[in-house]
Design an enzyme around this catalytic site. Structure first.
Site, PDB file in Angstrom:
ATOM      1  N   LYS A  22       0.925  -1.182   0.146  1.00  0.00           N
ATOM      2  CA  LYS A  22       0.031   0.015  -0.039  1.00  0.00           C
ATOM      3  C   LYS A  22       0.891   1.156  -0.044  1.00  0.00           C
ATOM      4  O   LYS A  22       0.653   2.059  -0.775  1.00  0.00           O
ATOM      5  CB  LYS A  22      -0.892  -0.029   1.187  1.00  0.00           C
ATOM      6  CG  LYS A  22      -1.592   1.389   1.582  1.00  0.00           C
ATOM      7  CD  LYS A  22      -2.396   1.498   2.754  1.00  0.00           C
ATOM      8  CE  LYS A  22      -1.910   1.591   3.947  1.00  0.00           C
ATOM      9  NZ  LYS A  22      -1.411   2.999   4.565  1.00  0.00           N
ATOM     10  N   ASN A  23       1.828   1.293   1.063  1.00  0.00           N
ATOM     11  CA  ASN A  23       2.762   2.511   1.169  1.00  0.00           C
ATOM     12  C   ASN A  23       3.666   2.898  -0.074  1.00  0.00           C
ATOM     13  O   ASN A  23       4.370   3.854  -0.193  1.00  0.00           O
ATOM     14  CB  ASN A  23       3.362   2.465   2.329  1.00  0.00           C
ATOM     15  CG  ASN A  23       2.049   2.858   3.569  1.00  0.00           C
ATOM     16  OD1 ASN A  23       1.062   3.167   3.318  1.00  0.00           O
ATOM     17  ND2 ASN A  23       2.500   2.731   4.673  1.00  0.00           N
ATOM     18  N   CYS A 117      -5.971  13.390  12.474  1.00  0.00           N
ATOM     19  CA  CYS A 117      -5.890  11.736  12.211  1.00  0.00           C
ATOM     20  C   CYS A 117      -5.861  11.088  13.568  1.00  0.00           C
ATOM     21  O   CYS A 117      -5.465  11.576  14.687  1.00  0.00           O
ATOM     22  CB  CYS A 117      -4.596  11.276  11.438  1.00  0.00           C
ATOM     23  SG  CYS A 117      -4.237   9.624  11.498  1.00  0.00           S
ATOM     24  N   ARG A 122      -0.075  14.548  12.741  1.00  0.00           N
ATOM     25  CA  ARG A 122       0.591  14.509  11.438  1.00  0.00           C
ATOM     26  C   ARG A 122       0.499  15.876  10.512  1.00  0.00           C
ATOM     27  O   ARG A 122      -0.138  15.736   9.643  1.00  0.00           O
ATOM     28  CB  ARG A 122      -0.251  13.268  10.829  1.00  0.00           C
ATOM     29  CG  ARG A 122      -0.036  12.027  11.564  1.00  0.00           C
ATOM     30  CD  ARG A 122      -0.954  10.975  10.924  1.00  0.00           C
ATOM     31  NE  ARG A 122      -0.167  10.379   9.774  1.00  0.00           N
ATOM     32  CZ  ARG A 122      -0.377   9.354   9.027  1.00  0.00           C
ATOM     33  NH1 ARG A 122      -1.668   8.624   9.363  1.00  0.00           N
ATOM     34  NH2 ARG A 122       0.500   8.934   8.246  1.00  0.00           N
ATOM     35  N   ASP A 307       4.191   0.655  12.021  1.00  0.00           N
ATOM     36  CA  ASP A 307       2.890   0.131  11.423  1.00  0.00           C
ATOM     37  C   ASP A 307       2.914  -1.441  11.926  1.00  0.00           C
ATOM     38  O   ASP A 307       1.877  -2.004  11.574  1.00  0.00           O
ATOM     39  CB  ASP A 307       3.093   0.109   9.926  1.00  0.00           C
ATOM     40  CG  ASP A 307       2.849   1.399   9.339  1.00  0.00           C
ATOM     41  OD1 ASP A 307       2.382   2.326  10.185  1.00  0.00           O
ATOM     42  OD2 ASP A 307       3.117   1.673   8.218  1.00  0.00           O
ATOM     43  N   ARG A 399      -9.016  -0.497   3.975  1.00  0.00           N
ATOM     44  CA  ARG A 399      -8.116   0.628   3.439  1.00  0.00           C
ATOM     45  C   ARG A 399      -6.673  -0.012   3.289  1.00  0.00           C
ATOM     46  O   ARG A 399      -5.996   0.571   2.227  1.00  0.00           O
ATOM     47  CB  ARG A 399      -7.737   1.829   4.423  1.00  0.00           C
ATOM     48  CG  ARG A 399      -8.976   2.614   4.697  1.00  0.00           C
ATOM     49  CD  ARG A 399      -8.680   3.810   5.429  1.00  0.00           C
ATOM     50  NE  ARG A 399      -7.546   4.565   4.920  1.00  0.00           N
ATOM     51  CZ  ARG A 399      -7.125   5.744   5.329  1.00  0.00           C
ATOM     52  NH1 ARG A 399      -7.533   6.029   6.548  1.00  0.00           N
ATOM     53  NH2 ARG A 399      -6.305   6.337   4.640  1.00  0.00           N
TER      54      ARG A 399
HETATM   55  N1  EPU Z   1       5.702  15.125  10.782  1.00  0.00           N
HETATM   56  C1  EPU Z   1       5.766  16.354  11.169  1.00  0.00           C
HETATM   57  N2  EPU Z   1       5.652  17.084   9.918  1.00  0.00           N
HETATM   58  C2  EPU Z   1       5.715  16.854   8.768  1.00  0.00           C
HETATM   59  C3  EPU Z   1       5.625  15.339   8.366  1.00  0.00           C
HETATM   60  C4  EPU Z   1       5.722  14.369   9.351  1.00  0.00           C
HETATM   61  O1  EPU Z   1       5.828  16.629  12.089  1.00  0.00           O
HETATM   62  O2  EPU Z   1       5.739  17.444   7.725  1.00  0.00           O
HETATM   63  C5  EPU Z   1       5.769  13.847  11.724  1.00  0.00           C
HETATM   64  C6  EPU Z   1       4.464  12.971  11.886  1.00  0.00           C
HETATM   65  O3  EPU Z   1       3.518  13.763  12.725  1.00  0.00           O
HETATM   66  C7  EPU Z   1       4.870  11.941  12.452  1.00  0.00           C
HETATM   67  C8  EPU Z   1       6.429  11.609  11.949  1.00  0.00           C
HETATM   68  O4  EPU Z   1       6.875  13.182  11.656  1.00  0.00           O
HETATM   69  O5  EPU Z   1       5.267  11.909  14.155  1.00  0.00           O
HETATM   70  C9  EPU Z   1       6.483  10.611  11.050  1.00  0.00           C
HETATM   71  O6  EPU Z   1       5.620  10.675  10.101  1.00  0.00           O
HETATM   72  P1  EPU Z   1       5.877  10.435   8.389  1.00  0.00           P
HETATM   73  O7  EPU Z   1       5.689  11.649   7.725  1.00  0.00           O
HETATM   74  O8  EPU Z   1       6.851   9.640   8.220  1.00  0.00           O
HETATM   75  O9  EPU Z   1       4.346   9.841   8.174  1.00  0.00           O
HETATM   76  P2  EPU Z   1       3.503   9.555   6.948  1.00  0.00           P
HETATM   77  O10 EPU Z   1       4.713   9.710   5.841  1.00  0.00           O
HETATM   78  O11 EPU Z   1       2.552  10.475   7.067  1.00  0.00           O
HETATM   79  C10 EPU Z   1       3.899   7.079   6.276  1.00  0.00           C
HETATM   80  C11 EPU Z   1       3.142   5.928   6.058  1.00  0.00           C
HETATM   81  C12 EPU Z   1       2.288   5.420   7.426  1.00  0.00           C
HETATM   82  C13 EPU Z   1       3.446   5.145   8.447  1.00  0.00           C
HETATM   83  C14 EPU Z   1       4.707   6.315   8.546  1.00  0.00           C
HETATM   84  C15 EPU Z   1       5.661   5.895   9.446  1.00  0.00           C
HETATM   85  C16 EPU Z   1       2.197   6.179   3.835  1.00  0.00           C
HETATM   86  C17 EPU Z   1       1.009   6.479   2.884  1.00  0.00           C
HETATM   87  N3  EPU Z   1       1.721   6.336   5.222  1.00  0.00           N
HETATM   88  O12 EPU Z   1       3.151   8.028   6.892  1.00  0.00           O
HETATM   89  O13 EPU Z   1       1.597   4.510   7.293  1.00  0.00           O
HETATM   90  O14 EPU Z   1       2.924   4.938   9.803  1.00  0.00           O
HETATM   91  O15 EPU Z   1       5.025   6.742   7.290  1.00  0.00           O
HETATM   92  O16 EPU Z   1       6.356   5.012   9.072  1.00  0.00           O
HETATM   93  O17 EPU Z   1       3.264   5.997   3.275  1.00  0.00           O
HETATM   94  C18 EPU Z   1      -0.235   2.820   7.757  1.00  0.00           C
HETATM   95  O18 EPU Z   1       0.220   2.255   6.720  1.00  0.00           O
HETATM   96  O19 EPU Z   1      -0.863   2.342   8.617  1.00  0.00           O
HETATM   97  C19 EPU Z   1       0.490   3.876   7.925  1.00  0.00           C
HETATM   98  C20 EPU Z   1      -0.096   5.020   8.991  1.00  0.00           C
END
Ligand code: EPU
Length: 420
Positions: A22-23, A117, A122, A307, A399
């Site tokens: 998915k990711n 969320c 996030r 995850d 999802r």
């Molecule tokens: N963060 C910030 N600012 C930003 C971006 C992130 O503060 O601009 C913080 C987030 O709030 C969090 C941390 O940084 O505390 C890491 O978040 P990240 O941005 O890595 O998460 P994401 O990219 O939104 C992806 C996956 C998630 C997975 C996380 C961590 C996708 C579509 N989603 O989310 O997947 O948990 O990386 O590995 O790739 C899931 O599949 O269940 C899922 C939630």
């Protein structure tokens, strides 16, 4: 709203094919916006989230359709308006992944802010900071991000991310493929899904070095071209089945597994008392003896993934001993604890740490899924419990898990989807 009725009936046995990730699929589908020509993606899992991306692209006027079960063909040359509307973005945060490609290829974008969320706030500040460093003019109004590249083209920049962000790295990496000059992303995410996206972009003609390390260098090119790309298998889906067999007992083989990316997960299962054998892209996991509790701290790749935290917790709930589990990525990713407790789990949470004291048995009950991975943990716990566990709100599960009940039934589980 569909529910899952899980009846615990002993060990899991057999083989299961791992679906596309998915990711990895979500950013890869968005990368089609960088190309004014048809692109084809295979091994794309049939999930509500991949359907949402296709709808989002369709809303923009892009031709995108699933032409076979796991094949999606997209032609972004028909794009009419570079806008991601609130009605879809609010259902899936990963929609923000259209932002980088839209600004890079079409010079502008208007993308709804994803909002809060269940698992944490996030924010997307790092995505915006990266684009601004590349010369984009970014404003927020009415709940939307408006971004514009002056002169229609972004400029290469050195960007140091404040924290490791997976989709933040992906958004900037995509944007940089078409920027003038060189972009370096420091403190980049090293997740295998980032590498899969980079490989897809390279197949389209991008110049990217260092994906999989914390410093990624992208040299902008004039144009990207058509390509066919196969999405990597899902390490989290594979890990979920692995935790299930560890918890319930038995022996299963994961086919087409992303073996190299599962080290941290497999190490924990070995510590828990599972035997693991790897043959090419197949992983056989067996748990015949006692199950031992394993402590874990989540962290960015290559450490143990957030995850998988909920699923490992479901396993620890029925293990011998005590596990200390610390969630370091999201501030509210323990919502499964109260639902697991309804089945008889003994878990104490303080701040971001859960202390799980293994219990001899669980008993089925009605429970509610609160997010995707929490739902998976409830399925695992339900498989371990005596009697029947009814899991409500499984739209979360749909999802991110392709036909999870069919796959588990294939391994001997008793699960029924109840549509109301
Ligand atoms: N963060 C910030 N600012 C930003 C971006 C992130 O503060 O601009 C913080 C987030 O709030 C969090 C941390 O940084 O505390 C890491 O978040 P990240 O941005 O890595 O998460 P994401 O990219 O939104 C992806 C996956 C998630 C997975 C996380 C961590 C996708 C579509 N989603 O989310 O997947 O948990 O990386 O590995 O790739 C899931 O599949 O269940 C899922 C939630």
């Amino acid at each position: 709203m569909d529910k899952l009725c899980v009846t615990g009936n002993g060990p899991l046995r057999g083989a299961v094919r791992v679906s596309g990730a998915k990711n990895a699929a979500l950013p890869i589908l968005c990368s089609s916006l960088l190309v004014k020509a048809p692109v084809t993606f295979t091994n794309v899992p049939q999930l509500n989230d991949t359907r949402t991306i296709v709808r989002l692209l369709n809303q923009m006027g892009v031709t995108a359709a699933r032409t076979e079960t796991h094949r999606i063909e997209i032609d972004a040359s028909t794009l009419a308006k570079p806008v991601a509307e609130y009605d879809l973005v609010k259902t899936m945060r990963a929609s923000v992944l259209v932002l980088g490609p839209l600004v890079a290829r079409w010079g502008e974008a208007r993308v709804s802010l994803p909002g809060g969320c269940a698992i944490g706030q996030r924010p997307v500040d790092q995505h915006l900071k990266g684009l601004e460093a590349m010369g984009a003019e970014v404003t927020l109004d009415g709940g939307y991000i408006n971004a514009r590249a002056p002169g229609g083209r972004l400029k290469g920049a050195r960007i140091v991310m404040d924290m490791v962000t997976v989709t933040g790295t992906e958004n900037i990496m995509m944007a940089a493929t078409l920027a003038d000059g060189v972009t370096v992303i420091e403190n980049a995410a090293r997740e295998p899904e980032v590498v899969d996206l980079a490989n897809c972009l390279i197949a389209m003609g991008a110049n990217i070095k260092g994906a999989g390390t914390d410093s990624i260098t992208i040299t902008g090119v004039e144009d990207l071209h058509t390509a066919t790309y196969r999405v990597m298998p899902d390490r989290i889906e594979a890990g979920t089945f692995a935790c299930a067999v560890a918890a319930v007992g038995g022996e299963i083989t994961l086919l087409d597994a992303p073996v190299a990316s599962m080290e941290a997960i497999l190490d924990k299962l070995r510590d828990a008392g599972c035997s693991i054998s790897i043959n090419g892209t197949s992983i056989t996991i067996a748990r015949k003896g006692p199950l031992k509790a394993v402590s874990v701290k989540t962290a960015p790749y290559p450490a143990f993934p957030t995850d998988m935290q909920a699923q490992l917790m479901a396993m620890n709930v029925v293990a011998e001993g005590t596990a200390v589990m610390t969630e370091n990525i999201f501030e509210n990713r323990m919502m499964h604890v109260s639902e697991l407790s309804r089945l008889g789990a003994n878990i104490e949470v303080t701040g971001n740490t859960a202390v799980v004291q293994g219990v001899a048995s669980l008993k089925g009950a009605n429970v509610m899924a609160t997010d995707l991975r929490a739902s998976a943990s409830l399925v695992i716990a339900g498989l371990c419990a005596s009697g029947t566990t009814m899991i409500d709100r499984i739209y979360h599960l749909d999802r991110g898990y392709e036909h999870i009940e069919d796959k588990l039934i294939g391994l001997g589980a008793t699960i029924e989807r109840i549509s109301t």
